[in-house]
Design a protein around this motif. Structure first.
Motif, PDB file in Angstrom:
ATOM      1  N   ALA A  12      -4.098   1.387  -1.506  1.00  0.00           N
ATOM      2  CA  ALA A  12      -4.408   0.696  -0.259  1.00  0.00           C
ATOM      3  C   ALA A  12      -3.328  -0.330   0.084  1.00  0.00           C
ATOM      4  O   ALA A  12      -2.991  -0.516   1.250  1.00  0.00           O
ATOM      5  N   ALA A  13      -2.782  -0.977  -0.920  1.00  0.00           N
ATOM      6  CA  ALA A  13      -1.731  -1.965  -0.676  1.00  0.00           C
ATOM      7  C   ALA A  13      -0.446  -1.305  -0.195  1.00  0.00           C
ATOM      8  O   ALA A  13       0.345  -1.918   0.524  1.00  0.00           O
ATOM      9  N   ALA A  14      -0.230  -0.051  -0.567  1.00  0.00           N
ATOM     10  CA  ALA A  14       0.995   0.649  -0.205  1.00  0.00           C
ATOM     11  C   ALA A  14       0.911   1.335   1.154  1.00  0.00           C
ATOM     12  O   ALA A  14       1.925   1.725   1.715  1.00  0.00           O
ATOM     13  N   VAL A  15      -0.293   1.475   1.695  1.00  0.00           N
ATOM     14  CA  VAL A  15      -0.484   2.186   2.960  1.00  0.00           C
ATOM     15  C   VAL A  15      -0.715   1.175   4.078  1.00  0.00           C
ATOM     16  O   VAL A  15      -1.536   0.280   3.939  1.00  0.00           O
ATOM     17  N   PRO A  16      -0.012   1.320   5.204  1.00  0.00           N
ATOM     18  CA  PRO A  16      -0.238   0.391   6.314  1.00  0.00           C
ATOM     19  C   PRO A  16      -1.678   0.481   6.822  1.00  0.00           C
ATOM     20  O   PRO A  16      -2.295   1.534   6.788  1.00  0.00           O
ATOM     21  N   HIS A  67      -6.610   1.720  -9.201  1.00  0.00           N
ATOM     22  CA  HIS A  67      -5.712   2.715  -8.620  1.00  0.00           C
ATOM     23  C   HIS A  67      -5.810   2.701  -7.092  1.00  0.00           C
ATOM     24  O   HIS A  67      -4.788   2.704  -6.404  1.00  0.00           O
ATOM     25  N   LEU A  68      -7.024   2.681  -6.563  1.00  0.00           N
ATOM     26  CA  LEU A  68      -7.206   2.673  -5.119  1.00  0.00           C
ATOM     27  C   LEU A  68      -6.684   1.388  -4.491  1.00  0.00           C
ATOM     28  O   LEU A  68      -6.195   1.399  -3.362  1.00  0.00           O
ATOM     29  N   ALA A  69      -6.780   0.277  -5.196  1.00  0.00           N
ATOM     30  CA  ALA A  69      -6.253  -0.986  -4.682  1.00  0.00           C
ATOM     31  C   ALA A  69      -4.738  -0.898  -4.524  1.00  0.00           C
ATOM     32  O   ALA A  69      -4.184  -1.371  -3.524  1.00  0.00           O
ATOM     33  N   HIS A  70      -4.071  -0.265  -5.489  1.00  0.00           N
ATOM     34  CA  HIS A  70      -2.621  -0.093  -5.390  1.00  0.00           C
ATOM     35  C   HIS A  70      -2.267   0.839  -4.233  1.00  0.00           C
ATOM     36  O   HIS A  70      -1.311   0.588  -3.495  1.00  0.00           O
TER      37      HIS A  70
END
Length: 65
Positions: A40-44, A35-38
């Motif tokens: 982190a990928a969505a946040v600049p 969940h955190l990986a997703h």
């Protein structure tokens, strides 16, 4: 079967209860990491190493009044 750990505790099987607890922790950790990986990928990537937008900490000890 409500929860394997509970059933093992109720039956007095400490080893099985511990194994069930470890499996629950592992699956929860795996879910959270994914969940955190997703997220982190969505946040600049605009934050510093501490994960917030505050100034980095100084290496000097704070002066107390």
């Amino acid at each position: 079967m409500m929860y394997p750990g509970y059933d093992a505790l109720a039956a007095g099987d400490a080893a099985l209860a511990q194994a069930a607890a470890l499996m629950r922790v592992n699956t929860t950790e795996t879910w959270l990491r994914r969940h955190l990986a997703h997220v982190a990928a969505a946040v600049p990537d605009v934050l510093d190493d501490r994960g917030d937008d505050t100034e980095p900490l100084s290496d000097e000890a704070p002066v107390l009044p």
